[in-house]
Write a protein that holds these residues in place. Structure first.
Motif, PDB file in Angstrom:
ATOM      1  N   ASN A 162       0.838  -1.206   0.000  1.00 33.79           N
ATOM      2  CA  ASN A 162       0.000   0.000   0.000  1.00 33.79           C
ATOM      3  C   ASN A 162       0.870   1.253   0.000  1.00 33.79           C
ATOM      4  O   ASN A 162       0.730   2.133   0.843  1.00 33.79           O
ATOM      5  CB  ASN A 162      -0.932  -0.004   1.224  1.00 33.79           C
ATOM      6  CG  ASN A 162      -1.931  -1.133   1.179  1.00 33.79           C
ATOM      7  OD1 ASN A 162      -2.954  -1.047   0.518  1.00 33.79           O
ATOM      8  ND2 ASN A 162      -1.621  -2.215   1.885  1.00 33.79           N
ATOM      9  N   ARG A 163       1.761   1.306  -0.959  1.00 34.06           N
ATOM     10  CA  ARG A 163       2.737   2.397  -0.993  1.00 34.06           C
ATOM     11  C   ARG A 163       2.068   3.776  -1.050  1.00 34.06           C
ATOM     12  O   ARG A 163       2.543   4.731  -0.460  1.00 34.06           O
ATOM     13  CB  ARG A 163       3.678   2.226  -2.185  1.00 34.06           C
ATOM     14  CG  ARG A 163       4.704   1.107  -2.000  1.00 34.06           C
ATOM     15  CD  ARG A 163       5.574   0.990  -3.240  1.00 34.06           C
ATOM     16  NE  ARG A 163       6.696   0.103  -3.040  1.00 34.06           N
ATOM     17  CZ  ARG A 163       6.664  -1.214  -3.230  1.00 34.06           C
ATOM     18  NH1 ARG A 163       5.516  -1.772  -3.605  1.00 34.06           N
ATOM     19  NH2 ARG A 163       7.730  -1.948  -3.054  1.00 34.06           N
ATOM     20  N   TYR A 218       4.685   9.321   4.543  1.00 34.77           N
ATOM     21  CA  TYR A 218       5.730   9.031   5.509  1.00 34.77           C
ATOM     22  C   TYR A 218       7.049   8.609   4.858  1.00 34.77           C
ATOM     23  O   TYR A 218       8.114   9.028   5.304  1.00 34.77           O
ATOM     24  CB  TYR A 218       5.279   7.905   6.454  1.00 34.77           C
ATOM     25  CG  TYR A 218       3.984   8.173   7.162  1.00 34.77           C
ATOM     26  CD1 TYR A 218       3.925   9.055   8.235  1.00 34.77           C
ATOM     27  CD2 TYR A 218       2.807   7.538   6.769  1.00 34.77           C
ATOM     28  CE1 TYR A 218       2.727   9.300   8.911  1.00 34.77           C
ATOM     29  CE2 TYR A 218       1.607   7.767   7.432  1.00 34.77           C
ATOM     30  CZ  TYR A 218       1.573   8.648   8.500  1.00 34.77           C
ATOM     31  OH  TYR A 218       0.390   8.894   9.150  1.00 34.77           O
ATOM     32  N   LEU A 219       6.974   7.762   3.831  1.00 38.66           N
ATOM     33  CA  LEU A 219       8.175   7.110   3.312  1.00 38.66           C
ATOM     34  C   LEU A 219       8.479   7.431   1.858  1.00 38.66           C
ATOM     35  O   LEU A 219       9.423   6.880   1.293  1.00 38.66           O
ATOM     36  CB  LEU A 219       8.033   5.586   3.480  1.00 38.66           C
ATOM     37  CG  LEU A 219       7.827   5.116   4.922  1.00 38.66           C
ATOM     38  CD1 LEU A 219       7.530   3.622   4.962  1.00 38.66           C
ATOM     39  CD2 LEU A 219       9.047   5.436   5.776  1.00 38.66           C
ATOM     40  N   GLY A 220       7.707   8.330   1.250  1.00 39.62           N
ATOM     41  CA  GLY A 220       7.969   8.723  -0.121  1.00 39.62           C
ATOM     42  C   GLY A 220       9.164   9.661  -0.221  1.00 39.62           C
ATOM     43  O   GLY A 220       9.880   9.905   0.754  1.00 39.62           O
ATOM     44  N   ASP A 221       9.374  10.226  -1.392  1.00 38.51           N
ATOM     45  CA  ASP A 221      10.543  11.078  -1.633  1.00 38.51           C
ATOM     46  C   ASP A 221      10.650  12.218  -0.635  1.00 38.51           C
ATOM     47  O   ASP A 221      11.737  12.582  -0.195  1.00 38.51           O
ATOM     48  CB  ASP A 221      10.479  11.652  -3.058  1.00 38.51           C
ATOM     49  CG  ASP A 221      10.722  10.572  -4.107  1.00 38.51           C
ATOM     50  OD1 ASP A 221      11.216   9.496  -3.727  1.00 38.51           O
ATOM     51  OD2 ASP A 221      10.422  10.814  -5.284  1.00 38.51           O
ATOM     52  N   ASN A 222       9.520  12.817  -0.293  1.00 35.29           N
ATOM     53  CA  ASN A 222       9.509  13.922   0.667  1.00 35.29           C
ATOM     54  C   ASN A 222       8.851  13.518   1.974  1.00 35.29           C
ATOM     55  O   ASN A 222       8.302  14.352   2.692  1.00 35.29           O
ATOM     56  CB  ASN A 222       8.784  15.133   0.060  1.00 35.29           C
ATOM     57  CG  ASN A 222       9.493  15.670  -1.162  1.00 35.29           C
ATOM     58  OD1 ASN A 222      10.694  15.928  -1.119  1.00 35.29           O
ATOM     59  ND2 ASN A 222       8.767  15.840  -2.259  1.00 35.29           N
ATOM     60  N   GLY A 223       8.892  12.247   2.279  1.00 39.79           N
ATOM     61  CA  GLY A 223       8.193  11.712   3.436  1.00 39.79           C
ATOM     62  C   GLY A 223       8.756  12.166   4.769  1.00 39.79           C
ATOM     63  O   GLY A 223       9.962  12.406   4.915  1.00 39.79           O
ATOM     64  N   THR A 224       7.875  12.250   5.757  1.00 41.20           N
ATOM     65  CA  THR A 224       8.269  12.704   7.088  1.00 41.20           C
ATOM     66  C   THR A 224       9.094  11.673   7.850  1.00 41.20           C
ATOM     67  O   THR A 224       9.745  12.008   8.834  1.00 41.20           O
ATOM     68  CB  THR A 224       7.023  13.041   7.921  1.00 41.20           C
ATOM     69  OG1 THR A 224       6.159  11.893   7.958  1.00 41.20           O
ATOM     70  CG2 THR A 224       6.268  14.224   7.311  1.00 41.20           C
TER      71      THR A 224
END
Length: 493
Positions: free
Chosen positions: A349-350, A356-362
């Motif tokens: 479930n990307r 949270y975990l994408g390119d600009n994720g926190t």
């Protein structure tokens, strides 16, 4: 007073943040393949001393718990109150747990959890606002009546009569009751080990055992009460924030307070000239456009002083950067389960977890070490004697100001418990700016989460609603268990 404007004192040097970044990275030591160094644009002073143990430990815990922006140079700490790593991690686990609950819980239970969560957050907002009001009132009363800020007996007597206390107590009771109901619905045993792992991670991150109370003021402000301070004392305090005790995530380090506050580990001195080349590049290391080219020696003074300062620095030949100690303090975290970042539900479930975990994720990066320096100092060497009165104009009471590799000077500032006296002097051809024994946060060693893979936006995936994601997850679950819905593909897999 004349207008204060910036003067480019070292235009010939071309020194940038990359040069300081290289010094810090070299002195930090070897990094793992998934680790990077992030520099803070402002070298914030941190008040730590073995003379006030528990306040120092709480102070360190506050600076350990910082959400990392996915850039090589940032001012994360300036947003500390709203940028805690622990808060974002718990939100991430909550979203992950919602996928588990969708598969296992009925519609009414899911709705009840959602309603309780909204009420709990509303209570928290109201309690924080009231607590801030009471803390300000208490500090005003204590100072006016010559009491220690941490005088527990006086505070308890005073707070009983303050109008905020009863309201906070009532709200806290409601919040605790709703939290207990929510936990009873959420924290249960599941037969699927992958599902249970999420439940266990959420329980560990939100457990009272993952938090510790610390004094908000230096230990000495608590008088005789400070003699009772130990782990048991703070563990027995109510699990909440008060006007004299902070409730922080339990984060520690293997370094002692003496090593941090007065040690010489990692001392260094390096001279940069007009031809110096940075050994490392923020832009290269972080594989993105960064702040490596940011001019990291900035000086502002009255217009009438500009030419005198320019003339002085026109003969500058080098600047030597040093520190009495530079340490990367390991952050010990017992409640973090990093394996959750690569949990199968996350990978299937990307889109849901790209925040949270994408390119600009926190949570694309999280801190593993805090980089701290003691006694930063800068020596500008000229081909002739320095003539301008820097000691007066760039002192705490002076009108001019400078920012040198994140350290601030002058500008009408003042010294405090966390920022001690700085020294500026000229010795013939040398202009020396010494930060004394100030302890400053320079940055973090961070670990990168690469498990989510390439951004879905780069893959051209079509955004899907949360409801569709849940439906596809249900389909995938049935397919894995031999159900009839065998064709459900997971988004972004």
């Amino acid at each position: 007073m004349s207008d204060i404007k910036e003067v480019d004192v070292m235009a010939d040097f071309k020194l940038t943040l990359d040069h300081f970044y290289s010094l810090v990275k070299t002195n930090v030591g070897n990094l793992q393949t998934d680790q990077k160094v992030q520099i803070q644009l402002t070298a914030i002073p941190i008040d730590v001393s073995p003379e006030y143990t528990w306040f120092s430990l709480g102070n360190l815990a506050k600076f350990f718990d910082v959400r990392i922006d996915p850039v090589g140079a940032a001012d994360n700490v300036t947003l500390l109150a709203n940028a805690k790593f622990s808060n974002e991690y718990i939100l991430f686990l909550s979203d992950l747990l919602s996928l588990v609950e969708y598969k296992e819980l009925d519609a009414k239970t899911l709705k009840d959890i959602d309603v309780l969560g909204t009420r709990i957050r509303n209570y928290e907002t109201q309690i924080w606002a009231l607590r801030d009001q009471r803390r300000e009132a208490w500090e005003s009363y204590a100072r006016g009546s010559m009491h220690d800020l941490g005088d527990v007996t006086v505070f308890e007597h005073w707070s009983q009569k303050h109008w905020t206390t009863k309201e906070m107590y009532t709200l806290a009771e409601e919040q605790a009751r709703d939290q207990a109901l929510s936990d009873a619905l959420r924290i249960r045993r599941y037969t699927n080990p992958e599902d249970q792992a999420v439940v266990d991670a959420y329980a560990a991150a939100t457990s009272p055992a993952s938090r510790m109370r610390y004094p908000l003021y230096r230990d000495s402000e608590y008088g005789e009460e400070a003699k009772k301070f130990n782990v048991i004392y703070f563990a027995r305090l109510p699990d909440n924030e008060s006007s004299i005790f902070a409730n922080r995530k339990l984060l520690t380090t293997t370094s002692t307070l003496s090593q941090i506050a007065s040690g010489t580990l990692g001392s260094f001195s390096d001279t940069l000239s007009k031809t110096s080349v940075a050994n490392s590049s923020i832009t290269t290391d972080w594989s993105a456009s960064g702040s490596g080219g940011y001019r990291f020696i900035r000086v502002s003074a009255s217009v009438s002083s500009h030419q005198s300062i320019k003339n002085d620095f026109s003969s500058a030949q080098s600047v030597t950067v040093g520190a009495k100690s530079l340490q990367a303090l390991p952050i010990v975290n017992e409640w973090l389960n990093a394996s959750m970042f690569s949990h199968p539900l996350v990978l299937r479930n990307r889109r849901k977890f790209e925040r949270y975990l994408g390119d600009n994720g926190t949570l694309r990066f999280y801190p593993t070490h805090l980089i701290m320096a003691r006694g930063l100092n800068f020596k500008f060497t000229s081909s002739q004697n320095w003539s301008y009165d820097y000691a007066s104009d760039f002192s705490a009471k002076g009108s001019a100001k400078a920012k040198i590799f994140g350290v601030g000077w002058g500008g009408g500032g003042s010294y405090s418990q966390s920022k001690r006296e700085q020294r500026i002097e000229t010795r013939g051809h040398d202009l020396i700016m010494d930060d004394g024994d100030n302890l400053r946060l320079l940055g973090y060693v961070v670990t990168e989460n690469k498990n989510i893979g390439v951004s879905l936006l780069e893959q051209g995936a079509t955004p899907k609603s949360f409801e569709n994601l849940l439906a596809e997850e249900e389909s995938a679950r049935k397919a894995a268990s031999g159900g009839v819905d065998g064709g459900g593909g997971a988004p972004g897999a």
